[in-house]
Structures are given as C-alpha cells and as structure tokens.
Enzyme design. Structure first.
Site, PDB file in Angstrom:
ATOM      1  N   GLU A   9       0.824  -1.199   0.000  1.00 34.84           N
ATOM      2  CA  GLU A   9       0.000   0.000   0.000  1.00 34.84           C
ATOM      3  C   GLU A   9       0.857   1.249   0.000  1.00 34.84           C
ATOM      4  O   GLU A   9       2.019   1.222   0.367  1.00 34.84           O
ATOM      5  CB  GLU A   9      -0.940   0.024   1.196  1.00 34.84           C
ATOM      6  CG  GLU A   9      -0.241   0.144   2.528  1.00 34.84           C
ATOM      7  CD  GLU A   9      -1.219   0.243   3.668  1.00 34.84           C
ATOM      8  OE1 GLU A   9      -1.172   1.251   4.362  1.00 34.84           O
ATOM      9  OE2 GLU A   9      -2.006  -0.679   3.841  1.00 34.84           O
ATOM     10  N   ASN A  51      -2.793  -2.016  -3.160  1.00 34.06           N
ATOM     11  CA  ASN A  51      -3.618  -1.093  -2.399  1.00 34.06           C
ATOM     12  C   ASN A  51      -2.985   0.290  -2.472  1.00 34.06           C
ATOM     13  O   ASN A  51      -1.822   0.452  -2.133  1.00 34.06           O
ATOM     14  CB  ASN A  51      -3.665  -1.607  -0.956  1.00 34.06           C
ATOM     15  CG  ASN A  51      -4.627  -0.874  -0.072  1.00 34.06           C
ATOM     16  OD1 ASN A  51      -5.404  -0.051  -0.512  1.00 34.06           O
ATOM     17  ND2 ASN A  51      -4.572  -1.186   1.209  1.00 34.06           N
ATOM     18  N   HIS A  87      -9.843   8.253   1.464  1.00 32.91           N
ATOM     19  CA  HIS A  87      -9.943   9.079   2.667  1.00 32.91           C
ATOM     20  C   HIS A  87     -10.322  10.483   2.202  1.00 32.91           C
ATOM     21  O   HIS A  87      -9.477  11.272   1.806  1.00 32.91           O
ATOM     22  CB  HIS A  87      -8.619   9.063   3.429  1.00 32.91           C
ATOM     23  CG  HIS A  87      -8.155   7.683   3.762  1.00 32.91           C
ATOM     24  ND1 HIS A  87      -8.860   6.848   4.611  1.00 32.91           N
ATOM     25  CD2 HIS A  87      -7.082   6.969   3.342  1.00 32.91           C
ATOM     26  CE1 HIS A  87      -8.222   5.689   4.712  1.00 32.91           C
ATOM     27  NE2 HIS A  87      -7.146   5.731   3.948  1.00 32.91           N
ATOM     28  N   GLU A 116     -10.438   0.921   2.001  1.00 27.56           N
ATOM     29  CA  GLU A 116     -10.557   1.867   3.106  1.00 27.56           C
ATOM     30  C   GLU A 116     -11.368   3.049   2.609  1.00 27.56           C
ATOM     31  O   GLU A 116     -10.987   3.691   1.636  1.00 27.56           O
ATOM     32  CB  GLU A 116      -9.180   2.376   3.542  1.00 27.56           C
ATOM     33  CG  GLU A 116      -8.227   1.278   3.952  1.00 27.56           C
ATOM     34  CD  GLU A 116      -6.816   1.792   4.218  1.00 27.56           C
ATOM     35  OE1 GLU A 116      -6.627   3.024   4.387  1.00 27.56           O
ATOM     36  OE2 GLU A 116      -5.900   0.962   4.229  1.00 27.56           O
ATOM     37  N   ASP A 118     -13.405   6.493   4.220  1.00 26.65           N
ATOM     38  CA  ASP A 118     -13.963   7.342   5.255  1.00 26.65           C
ATOM     39  C   ASP A 118     -14.130   8.738   4.683  1.00 26.65           C
ATOM     40  O   ASP A 118     -13.431   9.123   3.744  1.00 26.65           O
ATOM     41  CB  ASP A 118     -13.102   7.356   6.520  1.00 26.65           C
ATOM     42  CG  ASP A 118     -11.679   7.776   6.261  1.00 26.65           C
ATOM     43  OD1 ASP A 118     -11.183   8.642   6.998  1.00 26.65           O
ATOM     44  OD2 ASP A 118     -11.034   7.245   5.338  1.00 26.65           O
TER      45      ASP A 118
END
Length: 158
Positions: A9, A51, A87, A116, A118
């Site tokens: 990542e 990632n 993000h 991921e 958010d």
C-alpha cells in the site's frame, strides 16, 4: 478483508512515481513484482491486491498506478485486483472517476475493491451525500467489496 489479501500500500507519491521507501531503496523498483510472486508462492489461493490511496482525486497518480498495474499484468505478475483507499475530506469524488477506474482494471482482468473509505467534513449533509454517491457509483461499477473506517469522529484518524 476476509476475502482477499492486500500485498502493498501507499507505494506511490502524489503523482511523482514510486516512493523511495526502504523496500525500494534496498531491492529496487522490482520489489513490487517480487512481493506478489512471494505472496502467491506462500498461498496460491490468496487473492492478491495492490492497495493505493488518493487515486480517485489525483489524476496523475491515478494514471501512474494504472501504468504500474498494467505493466505487472503484462509481465505475468500474479495480481488479482486493485484496492482503493478513499480518505475523503471536504471535496467529493468527481462523478464517473470510480466507474472509469473499475472499467480500466476490469479490462485487465482484475477486480476492484475499496479497501478503506472514510469521509470527514464539517457538514453532516455533505458527508452523507459523499458516502452515498461513492457507494452508489461503486456498486453500479461492480465494486462489491467496500470497507469503511471511522463513521464517527471519535475514531477518526483526522
């Protein structure tokens, strides 16, 4: 993430190529290919994803990741998919970008996941809209693996 394993990542800078991390310094740029080959040898059944973050918002980085992944596929590196780290703060994802990424990686025979996600804004309505828009576009693009981080500011890294 029970269904797949993420191999690496944050391997790229914000549009300036591969990061000069310890792996790159010690092993050279081939470390990414080596990591996938080692992971496949360790578990032939594992799904191997690369990632990366911010590719939905930085066109230069998005292209560099695509070029890297297309090169890995072209070289026969055992990679099963691309996982996006999203993000998001304040600025919504441009409509169509997620579908465009999914289509381009699917054309290479790869899966796409959101590893991921958010969203943090100072506006709950905007935050809700961004979550809804991203999930809607992702599902329409065939992305079904979506993992969320920090639905509340209590556990947010920001």
């Amino acid at each position: 993430m029970d269904r797949w394993d993420v191999v690496t990542e944050a391997i790229m800078t914000k549009g300036g190529g591969l990061q000069e991390n310890d792996f790159h310094t010690a092993l050279g740029p081939g470390y990414i290919s080596d990591a996938f080959h080692i992971a496949r040898a360790a578990d032939p059944r594992a799904k191997l994803f690369i990632n990366e973050n911010l590719v939905e918002s930085l066109p230069g980085k998005r292209q560099e990741l695509y070029d890297l992944v297309a090169g890995l596929v072209g070289d026969g590196v055992p990679i099963d998919g691309v996982a996006l780290q999203m993000h998001i703060t304040e600025v919504p994802v441009v409509p169509g970008v997620i579908a465009e990424m999914a289509d381009s990686y699917n054309a290479l025979g790869l899966e796409v996941a959101i590893a991921e996600m958010d969203v943090h804004t100072l506006n709950a309505t905007l935050e809700t809209q961004i979550y809804g828009d991203v999930v809607d576009e992702a599902l329409r693009a065939g992305i079904t693996d979506i993992s969320f981080w920090g639905f509340t500011d209590r556990h947010a890294y920001t």
